[in-house]
Design a protein around this motif. Structure first.
Motif, PDB file in Angstrom:
ATOM      1  N   ASP A  78       0.824  -1.212   0.000  1.00  0.00           N
ATOM      2  CA  ASP A  78       0.000   0.000   0.000  1.00  0.00           C
ATOM      3  C   ASP A  78       0.858   1.262   0.000  1.00  0.00           C
ATOM      4  OD1 ASP A  78      -2.206  -1.635   0.111  1.00  0.00           O
ATOM      5  OD2 ASP A  78      -2.480  -1.439   2.282  1.00  0.00           O
ATOM      6  N   PHE A  79       1.959   1.206   0.708  1.00  0.00           N
ATOM      7  CA  PHE A  79       2.842   2.365   0.855  1.00  0.00           C
ATOM      8  C   PHE A  79       3.773   2.524  -0.346  1.00  0.00           C
ATOM      9  CE2 PHE A  79       6.209   4.911   2.926  1.00  0.00           C
ATOM     10  CZ  PHE A  79       5.424   5.832   3.609  1.00  0.00           C
ATOM     11  N   LYS A  80       3.829   1.470  -1.194  1.00  0.00           N
ATOM     12  CA  LYS A  80       4.751   1.427  -2.340  1.00  0.00           C
ATOM     13  C   LYS A  80       6.195   1.589  -1.863  1.00  0.00           C
ATOM     14  CE  LYS A  80       1.435   3.143  -5.782  1.00  0.00           C
ATOM     15  NZ  LYS A  80       0.254   3.103  -4.899  1.00  0.00           N
ATOM     16  N   ALA A  81       6.519   0.883  -0.789  1.00  0.00           N
ATOM     17  CA  ALA A  81       7.841   0.998  -0.168  1.00  0.00           C
ATOM     18  C   ALA A  81       8.962   0.443  -1.049  1.00  0.00           C
ATOM     19  CB  ALA A  81       7.845   0.277   1.183  1.00  0.00           C
ATOM     20  N   ASP A 132      -2.286  17.213   7.575  1.00  0.00           N
ATOM     21  CA  ASP A 132      -2.072  15.769   7.514  1.00  0.00           C
ATOM     22  C   ASP A 132      -1.381  15.349   6.218  1.00  0.00           C
ATOM     23  OD1 ASP A 132      -2.612  13.101   8.800  1.00  0.00           O
ATOM     24  OD2 ASP A 132      -3.610  12.784   6.872  1.00  0.00           O
ATOM     25  N   GLU A 133      -1.695  16.018   5.124  1.00  0.00           N
ATOM     26  CA  GLU A 133      -1.067  15.674   3.844  1.00  0.00           C
ATOM     27  C   GLU A 133       0.439  15.917   3.901  1.00  0.00           C
ATOM     28  OE1 GLU A 133      -1.217  16.995  -0.884  1.00  0.00           O
ATOM     29  OE2 GLU A 133      -2.825  17.615   0.478  1.00  0.00           O
ATOM     30  N   LYS A 134       0.842  17.036   4.503  1.00  0.00           N
ATOM     31  CA  LYS A 134       2.268  17.335   4.640  1.00  0.00           C
ATOM     32  C   LYS A 134       2.947  16.327   5.561  1.00  0.00           C
ATOM     33  CE  LYS A 134       1.780  22.322   3.861  1.00  0.00           C
ATOM     34  NZ  LYS A 134       1.896  23.669   4.472  1.00  0.00           N
ATOM     35  N   LEU A 135       2.264  15.953   6.642  1.00  0.00           N
ATOM     36  CA  LEU A 135       2.816  14.984   7.576  1.00  0.00           C
ATOM     37  C   LEU A 135       3.050  13.645   6.879  1.00  0.00           C
ATOM     38  CD1 LEU A 135       3.599  13.867  10.344  1.00  0.00           C
ATOM     39  CD2 LEU A 135       1.169  13.548  10.831  1.00  0.00           C
ATOM     40  N   GLN A 136       2.070  13.204   6.099  1.00  0.00           N
ATOM     41  CA  GLN A 136       2.206  11.925   5.401  1.00  0.00           C
ATOM     42  C   GLN A 136       3.339  11.969   4.385  1.00  0.00           C
ATOM     43  OE1 GLN A 136       0.665   9.164   6.325  1.00  0.00           O
ATOM     44  NE2 GLN A 136      -0.328  10.416   7.911  1.00  0.00           N
ATOM     45  N   ARG A 137       3.529  13.111   3.755  1.00  0.00           N
ATOM     46  CA  ARG A 137       4.621  13.256   2.785  1.00  0.00           C
ATOM     47  C   ARG A 137       5.966  13.219   3.496  1.00  0.00           C
ATOM     48  NH1 ARG A 137       4.610  14.625  -2.412  1.00  0.00           N
ATOM     49  NH2 ARG A 137       6.443  15.606  -3.344  1.00  0.00           N
ATOM     50  N   PHE A 138       6.036  13.851   4.674  1.00  0.00           N
ATOM     51  CA  PHE A 138       7.272  13.816   5.446  1.00  0.00           C
ATOM     52  C   PHE A 138       7.582  12.382   5.887  1.00  0.00           C
ATOM     53  CE2 PHE A 138       9.493  13.677   9.498  1.00  0.00           C
ATOM     54  CZ  PHE A 138      10.616  14.447   9.234  1.00  0.00           C
ATOM     55  N   LEU A 139       6.578  11.667   6.348  1.00  0.00           N
ATOM     56  CA  LEU A 139       6.779  10.280   6.766  1.00  0.00           C
ATOM     57  C   LEU A 139       7.290   9.430   5.598  1.00  0.00           C
ATOM     58  CD1 LEU A 139       3.601   9.673   8.954  1.00  0.00           C
ATOM     59  CD2 LEU A 139       5.951   9.947   9.743  1.00  0.00           C
ATOM     60  N   ARG A 140       6.775   9.703   4.419  1.00  0.00           N
ATOM     61  CA  ARG A 140       7.232   8.961   3.236  1.00  0.00           C
ATOM     62  C   ARG A 140       8.708   9.236   2.972  1.00  0.00           C
ATOM     63  NH1 ARG A 140       4.967   5.873  -0.115  1.00  0.00           N
ATOM     64  NH2 ARG A 140       5.732   5.572  -2.247  1.00  0.00           N
ATOM     65  N   TRP A 141       9.100  10.509   3.113  1.00  0.00           N
ATOM     66  CA  TRP A 141      10.516  10.849   2.916  1.00  0.00           C
ATOM     67  C   TRP A 141      11.388  10.185   3.985  1.00  0.00           C
ATOM     68  CZ3 TRP A 141      13.599  13.924   6.271  1.00  0.00           C
ATOM     69  CH2 TRP A 141      14.895  14.151   5.803  1.00  0.00           C
ATOM     70  N   ARG A 142      10.887  10.173   5.227  1.00  0.00           N
ATOM     71  CA  ARG A 142      11.671   9.559   6.303  1.00  0.00           C
ATOM     72  C   ARG A 142      11.849   8.062   6.078  1.00  0.00           C
ATOM     73  NH1 ARG A 142      14.710   7.757   8.514  1.00  0.00           N
ATOM     74  NH2 ARG A 142      15.479   7.858  10.645  1.00  0.00           N
ATOM     75  N   ILE A 143      10.839   7.388   5.561  1.00  0.00           N
ATOM     76  CA  ILE A 143      10.954   5.968   5.213  1.00  0.00           C
ATOM     77  C   ILE A 143      11.932   5.789   4.056  1.00  0.00           C
ATOM     78  CG2 ILE A 143       9.707   3.955   4.324  1.00  0.00           C
ATOM     79  CD1 ILE A 143       9.117   4.665   7.246  1.00  0.00           C
ATOM     80  N   GLN A 144      11.950   6.742   3.140  1.00  0.00           N
ATOM     81  CA  GLN A 144      12.886   6.678   2.013  1.00  0.00           C
ATOM     82  C   GLN A 144      14.333   6.660   2.507  1.00  0.00           C
ATOM     83  OE1 GLN A 144      13.693  10.231  -0.524  1.00  0.00           O
ATOM     84  NE2 GLN A 144      12.915   8.962  -2.208  1.00  0.00           N
TER      85      GLN A 144
END
Length: 372
Positions: A78-81, A132-144
């Motif tokens: 789902d996250f496309k990790a 929330d959209e910005k938070l989710q984008r930041f979390l995606r970058w942190r996972i990256q």
């Protein structure tokens, strides 16, 4: 867990591994993979090691490990990790500042540095966490960032199979980042079991106990056992125990710079030394020939010492040259970087660290390169 130590498992743990593989095989496509490693490849020690990580995270309870793995595979889809590493997420100004991979520890683990002090600025906070959209984008970058670190791992017995996290708590706006912190901790613990060999918290403030209680409920005891804590006064001393100075950023008492003349010239590895309380240390770099230049870095963890550098010619009757006059270096200063060229005289460079005004021991390091 020490990645370099050949792991040994009990018969019951090996049995749990086989049982997990059978359950996974009966309920999933045989081609399922994680980090490009097929999980049901009977000939691959990499797949066994990954499955063992999930088992260890659940104390070798097969059913719990299976559920954790299934949820993680679903989250990754789902996250496309699997494709996140190559995405352009627009966080250039945070790279090398907030979260970044830098060097390795003394055992070869990749090191990830984390610092959130920049977000005490309200404009920066709103820019990256305003909704929330910005938070989710930041979390995606942190996972990256984390996924890039995982690509450096070996996934084999006796190899490097986990990373080191250094978390700088200086100026961290604890209350504002509560939601982001909880999200990050939850994602890491649920989907990256046993991927962190050690968490080193540095510049720990007095309210750390409050911050710790904020995310402690999300942590397993196994994770808590990996914690190392350093207050603002002993950051370098703690980091030197695990990471060589040339791999530690200058802001934390190390010698690494993004752009560094010494580094680009293939220098010797850094030499560590200790400056005792009430002691003065003179480092002598001998054998500098005429027509040569010497470039050096030197750092003292926490500084608060007097520093000077002089060139002492070999020829009798020659005058000593004060390259850097004695000066007091405050604690906030980074590593000193300088160079000196001698045209007609051979000699030695003497770097002096005077700690006689303090009773506190300090760790230090230096490195240099001599060129014609």
């Amino acid at each position: 867990m020490d990645s370099h130590r050949q792991e040994t498992y009990s018969l019951s743990q090996i049995k749990s591994l086989h049982e997990l593989k059978q359950k996974l095989k009966s309920s999933h496509d045989p081609s399922i993979s994680i980090w490009s490693i097929p999980l049901l490849d009977n000939e691959s020690e990499k797949s066994d090691l990954i499955l063992l990580k999930f088992l260890q995270a659940r104390d070798f309870h097969v059913e719990k490990a299976l559920q954790m793995l299934i949820k993680s595979l679903s989250w990754r889809k789902d996250f496309k990790a699997d494709t996140i590493v190559d995405e352009e997420l627009g966080f250039k100004e945070l790279e090398g500042v907030v979260a970044y991979m830098q060097g390795y520890d003394k055992e070869g683990h990749p090191v990830c540095y984390n610092s959130y002090g920049i977000f005490q600025d309200k404009e920066m906070y709103e820019k990256f966490f305003g909704d929330d959209e910005k938070l989710q984008r930041f979390l995606r970058w942190r996972i990256q960032v984390l996924e890039r670190g995982i690509k450096l791992l070996h996934f084999k017995h006796g190899g490097v199979n986990s990373i080191i996290q250094v978390i700088d708590l200086k100026d961290m706006p604890k209350q504002e980042l509560k939601a982001a912190s909880n999200h990050i901790v939850s994602i890491f613990q649920d989907n990256y079991p046993e991927m962190v060999a050690r968490k080193i918290f540095i510049n720990v403030p007095w309210f750390f106990s409050v911050l710790y209680s904020m995310f402690s409920p999300f942590l397993t005891q196994r994770t808590k056992n990996k914690f190392v804590v350093a207050n603002e006064g002993n950051v370098a001393e703690i980091l030197y125990k695990f990471i060589r100075p040339e791999n530690i950023p200058v802001m934390y008492g190390g010698l690494h710079r993004t752009y560094d003349d010494v580094q680009n010239s293939h220098p010797k590895s850094a030499s560590e030394f200790t400056v005792k309380g009430r002691e003065k240390v003179n480092i002598q770099i001998v054998g500098i020939e005429a027509g040569s230049s010497i470039t050096w870095d030197i750092v003292v963890g926490g500084w608060e010492v007097e520093y000077s550098a002089e060139f002492v010619p070999t020829a009798e009757g020659s005058y000593t040259i004060a390259v850097e006059k004695p000066r007091w270096v405050p604690a906030k200063d980074a590593a000193i970087h300088n160079s000196f060229a001698t045209k007609t005289s051979s000699g030695k460079m003497v770097l002096s660290i005077d700690n006689t005004s303090s009773s506190r021991k300090k760790v230090a390091a230096y490195r240099y390169v001599v060129q014609k």
